[in-house]
Design an enzyme around this catalytic site. Sequence first.
Site, mmCIF file in Angstrom:
data_model
loop_
_atom_site.group_PDB
_atom_site.id
_atom_site.type_symbol
_atom_site.label_atom_id
_atom_site.label_comp_id
_atom_site.label_asym_id
_atom_site.label_seq_id
_atom_site.Cartn_x
_atom_site.Cartn_y
_atom_site.Cartn_z
ATOM 1 N N ASP A 178 0.847 -1.190 0.000
ATOM 2 C CA ASP A 178 0.000 0.000 0.000
ATOM 3 C C ASP A 178 0.886 1.245 0.000
ATOM 4 O O ASP A 178 1.822 1.356 0.811
ATOM 5 C CB ASP A 178 -0.888 -0.033 1.261
ATOM 6 C CG ASP A 178 -1.941 1.052 1.246
ATOM 7 O OD1 ASP A 178 -3.121 0.741 0.989
ATOM 8 O OD2 ASP A 178 -1.576 2.225 1.504
ATOM 9 N N ILE A 179 0.588 2.159 -0.904
ATOM 10 C CA ILE A 179 1.420 3.374 -0.992
ATOM 11 C C ILE A 179 1.161 4.246 0.247
ATOM 12 O O ILE A 179 0.015 4.388 0.682
ATOM 13 C CB ILE A 179 1.102 4.166 -2.278
ATOM 14 C CG1 ILE A 179 1.329 3.268 -3.512
ATOM 15 C CG2 ILE A 179 1.952 5.435 -2.363
ATOM 16 C CD1 ILE A 179 1.007 3.933 -4.837
ATOM 17 N N ASN A 186 -1.723 12.854 -3.938
ATOM 18 C CA ASN A 186 -2.719 13.391 -4.879
ATOM 19 C C ASN A 186 -2.984 14.873 -4.604
ATOM 20 O O ASN A 186 -3.071 15.677 -5.538
ATOM 21 C CB ASN A 186 -4.053 12.643 -4.726
ATOM 22 C CG ASN A 186 -4.128 11.416 -5.610
ATOM 23 O OD1 ASN A 186 -3.533 11.378 -6.677
ATOM 24 N ND2 ASN A 186 -4.861 10.412 -5.166
ATOM 25 N N HIS A 191 -4.251 14.610 -9.331
ATOM 26 C CA HIS A 191 -4.731 13.246 -9.576
ATOM 27 C C HIS A 191 -4.014 12.587 -10.772
ATOM 28 O O HIS A 191 -3.714 11.387 -10.742
ATOM 29 C CB HIS A 191 -6.247 13.301 -9.812
ATOM 30 C CG HIS A 191 -6.949 12.038 -9.474
ATOM 31 N ND1 HIS A 191 -7.229 11.065 -10.402
ATOM 32 C CD2 HIS A 191 -7.431 11.572 -8.285
ATOM 33 C CE1 HIS A 191 -7.849 10.066 -9.806
ATOM 34 N NE2 HIS A 191 -7.993 10.349 -8.524
ATOM 35 N N ASP A 195 -2.011 9.162 -10.798
ATOM 36 C CA ASP A 195 -2.196 8.015 -11.709
ATOM 37 C C ASP A 195 -0.852 7.532 -12.247
ATOM 38 O O ASP A 195 -0.603 6.325 -12.346
ATOM 39 C CB ASP A 195 -3.105 8.404 -12.894
ATOM 40 C CG ASP A 195 -4.572 8.445 -12.499
ATOM 41 O OD1 ASP A 195 -4.886 8.131 -11.336
ATOM 42 O OD2 ASP A 195 -5.405 8.798 -13.365
ATOM 43 N N GLU A 222 -4.927 2.439 -4.087
ATOM 44 C CA GLU A 222 -3.461 2.516 -4.024
ATOM 45 C C GLU A 222 -2.908 1.298 -3.314
ATOM 46 O O GLU A 222 -1.898 1.357 -2.646
ATOM 47 C CB GLU A 222 -2.986 3.824 -3.353
ATOM 48 C CG GLU A 222 -3.941 4.448 -2.371
ATOM 49 C CD GLU A 222 -4.031 3.727 -1.042
ATOM 50 O OE1 GLU A 222 -4.928 2.875 -0.930
ATOM 51 O OE2 GLU A 222 -3.218 4.021 -0.140
HETATM 52 N N1 LIG Z 1 -4.587 9.300 -8.603
HETATM 53 C C1 LIG Z 1 -5.362 8.304 -8.135
HETATM 54 N N2 LIG Z 1 -5.633 8.256 -6.814
HETATM 55 C C2 LIG Z 1 -6.388 7.251 -6.367
HETATM 56 C C3 LIG Z 1 -6.890 6.251 -7.212
HETATM 57 N N3 LIG Z 1 -7.604 5.386 -6.450
HETATM 58 C C4 LIG Z 1 -7.535 5.816 -5.185
HETATM 59 N N4 LIG Z 1 -6.803 6.952 -5.107
HETATM 60 C C5 LIG Z 1 -6.503 7.794 -3.954
HETATM 61 O O1 LIG Z 1 -5.725 7.096 -3.005
HETATM 62 C C6 LIG Z 1 -5.875 7.761 -1.743
HETATM 63 C C7 LIG Z 1 -5.898 6.743 -0.652
HETATM 64 O O2 LIG Z 1 -5.951 7.432 0.563
HETATM 65 P P1 LIG Z 1 -5.933 6.742 1.972
HETATM 66 O O3 LIG Z 1 -6.734 5.476 1.928
HETATM 67 O O4 LIG Z 1 -6.299 7.760 2.977
HETATM 68 O O5 LIG Z 1 -4.441 6.259 2.161
HETATM 69 P P2 LIG Z 1 -3.091 7.064 2.284
HETATM 70 O O6 LIG Z 1 -3.269 8.533 2.116
HETATM 71 O O7 LIG Z 1 -2.126 6.416 1.356
HETATM 72 O O8 LIG Z 1 -2.677 6.802 3.775
HETATM 73 P P3 LIG Z 1 -1.873 5.566 4.350
HETATM 74 O O9 LIG Z 1 -2.213 4.378 3.504
HETATM 75 O O10 LIG Z 1 -2.373 5.427 5.747
HETATM 76 O O11 LIG Z 1 -0.430 5.909 4.303
HETATM 77 C C8 LIG Z 1 -7.170 8.574 -1.837
HETATM 78 O O12 LIG Z 1 -6.852 9.946 -1.851
HETATM 79 C C9 LIG Z 1 -7.747 8.162 -3.185
HETATM 80 O O13 LIG Z 1 -8.433 9.244 -3.820
HETATM 81 C C10 LIG Z 1 -6.587 6.337 -8.612
HETATM 82 O O14 LIG Z 1 -6.983 5.511 -9.442
HETATM 83 N N5 LIG Z 1 -5.811 7.381 -9.029
#
Ligand SMILES: Nc1nc2c(ncn2[C@@H]2O[C@H](COP(=O)(O)OP(=O)(O)OP(=O)(O)O)[C@@H](O)[C@H]2O)c(=O)[nH]1
Length: 307
Positions: A178-179, A186, A191, A195, A222
């Site tokens: 997980d990122i 973002n 966004h 991507d 992510e």
């Molecule tokens: N650019 C982009 N962003 C995405 C996509 N799918 C999900 N996201 C974003 O990924 C982010 C995930 O956020 P969180 O679940 O809070 O996780 P995080 O900010 O990485 O926090 P931690 O995992 O706790 O480090 C959200 O802002 C989503 O909008 C996508 O296809 N493209």
Amino acid sequence: MLIKKLNDYRASVLVVDDEPINTEILANALVQKYWVHQAASGKQALDFVRKRPVDLILLDIRMPDMDGYEVLRELKRDASTDSIPVIFVTGQDSTEDELRGLKLGAVDYIRKPYKIPLALARINVHIDLKVKSDILAHVASADGLTGIANRRTFDESLVSIHEHCMGERSNYGVVLIDIDFFKQYNDTYGHAQGDDALKSVASTLYSVAQRTDDIVARVGGEEFALILPNVDKKALQALCEKIHRAIAALGIEHKASEVSNRLTVSVGGVLCAPQAGNSPSVIYQQADQALYAAKNQGRDTTVMGED
Ligand SMILES: Nc1nc2c(ncn2[C@@H]2O[C@H](COP(=O)(O)OP(=O)(O)OP(=O)(O)O)[C@@H](O)[C@H]2O)c(=O)[nH]1
């Protein structure tokens, strides 16, 4: 099969007949457009396609040892060959024979003697359909953004790899990636750049999990997942470390991250050993808990779960 334009892809055909002259006639007609392979018996045909799938089989019915109906039945019994279209090309010209062949699952029935242009036209139709259905299957199994396997493919693969590995009493590993602080990424870079980062992470994971049986999937926004058949704990751990190194080597700036100024990932890994008697869903949960623990331990780290 990777997605290729219909025009670029040269399909392959297996011609099965115990009379060499019959195979030659068809092979000569097909060779301009297709890769043509030949088999002189049902057994040879089955051996061939189990090693090397083809896009169409042209199958004689009356052959010594194993007739065409039996060959078709065998093809349908095996998941690796059941979707290969089969056309009977035969001297058996009764309605009953034709009906029997079609009911067994043949896509068409060409009676000898046939006119070559007509036979070719029918063969072309079935090959076009096969190639298009392969493309659709590929699209349905892939994640639209990154091109790696999607969640559905991951779930199906986890069940089948679990069954396979438990059946042959071997281990497999599941790794969730997980990122870190991707929401902030973002928010900071937009966004579209988000991507691009997802695509880079996907192709990096793809290059880390290199064995042909490995599954690399995007299972959430992510979040990514790997299934690694036939690994031991040491190899699994080494691979998780390699993931961190490979992501770091991308050098993607992430100034809003709280753990680094570059993009990082948290990783949860678990090894499924046959003796543990677990189910695929339990294994996934354990990997998820390990990932959760990696997030709680400050991110940019790996936690190995209990099997
Ligand atoms: N650019 C982009 N962003 C995405 C996509 N799918 C999900 N996201 C974003 O990924 C982010 C995930 O956020 P969180 O679940 O809070 O996780 P995080 O900010 O990485 O926090 P931690 O995992 O706790 O480090 C959200 O802002 C989503 O909008 C996508 O296809 N493209």
